[in-house]
Design an enzyme around this catalytic site. Structure first.
Site, PDB file in Angstrom:
ATOM      1  N   HIS A   1      -2.824 -10.439  25.214  1.00 12.64           N
ATOM      2  CA  HIS A   1      -4.184 -10.053  25.592  1.00 12.64           C
ATOM      3  C   HIS A   1      -5.050  -9.794  24.351  1.00 12.64           C
ATOM      4  CE1 HIS A   1      -7.361  -8.789  28.166  1.00 12.64           C
ATOM      5  NE2 HIS A   1      -7.384  -7.566  27.686  1.00 12.64           N
TER       6      HIS A   1
ATOM      7  N   THR B   1     -14.395 -10.913  37.149  1.00  9.63           N
ATOM      8  CA  THR B   1     -15.128 -11.377  35.966  1.00  9.63           C
ATOM      9  C   THR B   1     -15.421 -12.868  36.053  1.00  9.63           C
ATOM     10  OG1 THR B   1     -14.050  -9.713  34.592  1.00  9.63           O
ATOM     11  CG2 THR B   1     -15.008 -11.575  33.444  1.00  9.63           C
TER      12      THR B   1
ATOM     13  N   LYS C   1     -21.187  -9.259  29.126  1.00 13.12           N
ATOM     14  CA  LYS C   1     -20.965  -8.448  30.334  1.00 13.12           C
ATOM     15  C   LYS C   1     -20.514  -7.050  29.964  1.00 13.12           C
ATOM     16  CE  LYS C   1     -16.209  -8.493  30.875  1.00 13.12           C
ATOM     17  NZ  LYS C   1     -14.925  -8.878  31.326  1.00 13.12           N
TER      18      LYS C   1
ATOM     19  N   ASP D   1      19.977   2.443  46.114  1.00 14.63           N
ATOM     20  CA  ASP D   1      18.784   3.260  45.845  1.00 14.63           C
ATOM     21  C   ASP D   1      17.763   2.521  44.971  1.00 14.63           C
ATOM     22  OD1 ASP D   1      20.052   3.239  43.419  1.00 14.63           O
ATOM     23  OD2 ASP D   1      19.938   5.405  43.073  1.00 14.63           O
TER      24      ASP D   1
ATOM     25  N   ASP E   1     -16.502 -13.165  28.148  1.00 13.42           N
ATOM     26  CA  ASP E   1     -16.882 -11.903  27.487  1.00 13.42           C
ATOM     27  C   ASP E   1     -16.779 -12.070  25.976  1.00 13.42           C
ATOM     28  OD1 ASP E   1     -14.136 -11.809  26.918  1.00 13.42           O
ATOM     29  OD2 ASP E   1     -13.719 -10.540  28.639  1.00 13.42           O
TER      30      ASP E   1
END
Length: 317
Positions: free
Chosen positions: A136, A232, A198, A43, A175
């Site tokens: 990030h 981007t 941006k 499963d 950016d």
């Protein structure tokens, strides 16, 4: 194996997300990869079995939470549980790419903060430490109450461009959020920086507004941490060329490259996209424009330093 690592208590295991990178890391340290099987019930539930004794060992598990993200994350959590119940002394998670990091704050009402949720899951499962690369946002380190070592790939990317010996370069951040990263690269290459202003009307959609800095007649190198749909970066590259840049290169640490990314890069004004192997590229993503660099030597060195209780930050001096 010629450079056998002497301490038998250091064990390195790999799950399914990036086996090639794990093999490179193990070889660079001088250990064999630990034996474990990762299968699933019919499963789809993940089943893990560690096939050697790890009692009292310092275990390092290599797993990027890249696509399929949820599958890879569950594998990792179940592995941590298995290690904890097998009496590992320390459980160190090596996440070259930390997924779910883009939701790191409430940008709008009623949004989750998934970067914190994943930190909580790893901690609750029983991890003692996380070694990761180019988060990030650096403040994600603060979401952990366990130890975290944050490595950076800028030196690897910068050295590659240094060897190319390009003339009259400018380092460009696509950016405002990536300015610190661009500045680190610019310092290494002794080059000026430019910034693209941006807006993002919604996720994965970007609009270029203005270019801050002088790019006229220069070779531009765009640097980002993640390239996902490549919207981007390709918009930025086209804007640079339209505004007088003579050539555009791009680089990033994490080549997520989902959806229309490859097609966009192929059709863009980018001469070459340089990425690292924190995320394994599938065959259909290996195009001539993309060059890959390995982070294995960096991660291997970080693991050895953590294990031997030496400074990790001096890797980047």
């Amino acid at each position: 194996m010629s450079n056998q690592y002497l301490d038998p208590n250091l064990k390195v295991f790999s799950l399914n997300s990036n086996f090639g990178l794990a093999q490179e890391i193990a070889a660079a340290i001088g250990v064999e990869l630990g034996k474990c099987s990762v299968t699933s019930f019919s499963d789809g539930e993940v089943q893990i079995n560690i096939e050697e004794s790890i009692r009292g060992c310092d275990v390092y598990v290599i797993q990027s939470t890249s696509q399929p993200v949820n599958e890879n994350l569950m594998e990792l959590l179940i592995m941590i549980d298995a290690l904890k119940r097998a009496s590992a002394k320390t459980i160190n998670i090596v996440m070259p790419y930390y997924g779910y990091a883009r939701q790191d704050r409430k940008a709008r009402a009623r949004e989750p903060i998934t970067a914190k949720l994943v930190a909580n899951l790893l901690e609750t499962a029983g991890a003692h430490r996380v070694i990761t690369l180019d988060l990030h946002a650096p403040q994600i380190q603060g979401f952990f109450d366990i130890l975290i070592d944050h490595l950076v790939a800028v030196p690897i990317l910068a050295d590659y461009f240094k060897e190319k010996d390009l003339s009259d370069i400018v380092i460009v951040s696509p950016d405002h959020g990536g300015v610190t990263r661009a500045r680190k690269m610019a310092d290494r290459l002794k080059a000026p920086i430019a910034i693209i202003d941006k807006r993002r009307p919604r996720p994965n959609v970007a609009e270029v507004m203005n270019i801050i800095g002088n790019i006229e007649g220069k070779t531009a190198i765009l640097i980002d941490d993640i390239i996902d749909t490549a919207g981007t970066i390709t918009l930025a590259a086209n804007a640079l060329v339209e505004n007088g840049a003579k050539a555009v290169y791009a680089c990033c640490t994490h080549p997520v490259l989902s959806g229309p990314a490859i097609e966009r890069i192929q059709n863009s004004t980018i001469k070459e996209l340089v990425v690292t192997n924190t995320i394994a590229l599938s065959e259909d993503k290996k195009i001539d424009k993309i060059s890959g660099l390995s982070v294995a030597p960096l991660i291997a060195e970080a693991i050895i330093r953590v294990h031997e209780e030496q400074s990790v930050s001096t890797l980047f001096d």
